[in-house]
Write an enzyme that holds these catalytic residues in place. Structure first.
Site, PDB file in Angstrom:
ATOM      1  N   GLU A  79      42.306  20.658  31.177  1.00  0.00           N
ATOM      2  CA  GLU A  79      43.327  21.696  31.092  1.00  0.00           C
ATOM      3  C   GLU A  79      43.896  22.027  32.471  1.00  0.00           C
ATOM      4  OE1 GLU A  79      44.653  22.556  28.468  1.00  0.00           O
ATOM      5  OE2 GLU A  79      43.207  21.962  26.922  1.00  0.00           O
ATOM      6  N   ARG A  89      45.155  33.035  16.114  1.00  0.00           N
ATOM      7  CA  ARG A  89      45.587  32.610  14.786  1.00  0.00           C
ATOM      8  C   ARG A  89      44.538  32.944  13.743  1.00  0.00           C
ATOM      9  NH1 ARG A  89      44.715  28.069  11.956  1.00  0.00           N
ATOM     10  NH2 ARG A  89      43.757  27.011  13.741  1.00  0.00           N
ATOM     11  N   CYS A 142      39.195  29.892  23.936  1.00  0.00           N
ATOM     12  CA  CYS A 142      39.107  28.911  25.022  1.00  0.00           C
ATOM     13  C   CYS A 142      40.029  29.290  26.179  1.00  0.00           C
ATOM     14  CB  CYS A 142      39.449  27.513  24.499  1.00  0.00           C
ATOM     15  SG  CYS A 142      38.158  26.776  23.486  1.00  0.00           S
ATOM     16  N   HIS A 165      38.712  20.646  27.209  1.00  0.00           N
ATOM     17  CA  HIS A 165      38.641  20.659  25.756  1.00  0.00           C
ATOM     18  C   HIS A 165      38.087  19.332  25.249  1.00  0.00           C
ATOM     19  CE1 HIS A 165      41.361  24.229  24.639  1.00  0.00           C
ATOM     20  NE2 HIS A 165      40.265  24.332  23.914  1.00  0.00           N
TER      21      HIS A 165
END
Length: 213
Positions: A79, A89, A142, A165
């Site tokens: 990342e 979500r 995350c 990830h």
């Protein structure tokens, strides 16, 4: 001292490969003579950041590599940037679902990883492990922990850190699924590659690893 973190399971998953891989990488790196600790973080907004901060204070590491699951991706994703935004979500493991909230109220809009992600990508490729530079860590826990990590390290210039990830494990998927996955051994070695690269690379090479969308 190296600090590795992974997450507990969340959603409908029974295991979280990030924690299994972090534990495996700890053993692998310890066998190479490194001082390394692995900490499992709760998949909970706020609590995860507090647990990470406590671990950094306790261990005073030189390098921190946090990891998490990105179901649907098929590569070790290095990342690039964490954003100051929680926009869930789905609820976390305590039922919290922040929407359009700041990770750190009044903090900068974003932080970049301080790990040599391009060098790590090259070394993953040399090791035969599928990797990529990712331009988004999402807006779930995350990214929350990635941003909290970099905000903490902003006042600790001697420590470098970032977020990785990881895909699903093959055994997490139903038979015949076309969803990408990766064996645990490859993820474990992938994390170790990132750590070794950070230990031996101060700068970062310049080559294209961006995205059009």
């Amino acid at each position: 001292m190296i600090l590795l973190t992974g997450f507990e399971p969340f959603g409908e998953d029974k295991v979280n490969p990030s924690w299994l891989a972090a534990q495996g990488a700890r053993e692998l790196l310890a066998e190479e003579g490194m001082a390394v600790e692995a900490v499992e973080l709760p998949c909970v907004f706020g609590e995860s950041a507090a647990a990470l901060t406590d671990a950094i204070t306790r261990l005073n590491p030189d390098i921190v590599v946090c990891t998490g699951l990105a179901g649907g991706r098929g590569r070790v994703s290095l990342e690039r940037v964490a954003i100051n935004c929680d926009d869930a979500r789905i609820p976390d493991n305590k039922g919290q679902r922040p929407i359009d909230e700041e990770v750190i109220p009044g903090g900068p809009a974003a932080y970049f990883s301080s790990l040599p992600i391009k060098a790590a990508l090259r070394n993953l490729q040399i090791a035969g492990i599928k990797g990529e530079v990712s331009q988004t860590a999402g807006t779930y826990v995350c990214n929350h922990i990635f941003y909290a990590l970099m905000h903490s390290l902003a006042s600790k210039p001697g420590i470098r850190g970032g977020f990785v990830h990881l895909p699903y494990l093959p055994e997490q998927l139903p038979e015949g699924s076309t969803t990408p996955s990766m064996p645990l051994e490859a993820m474990t070695e992938g994390i170790a590659v990132v750590v070794r690269t950070a230990l031996h690379t101060q700068g970062d090479p310049k080559f294209s690893a961006g995205a059009i969308h």
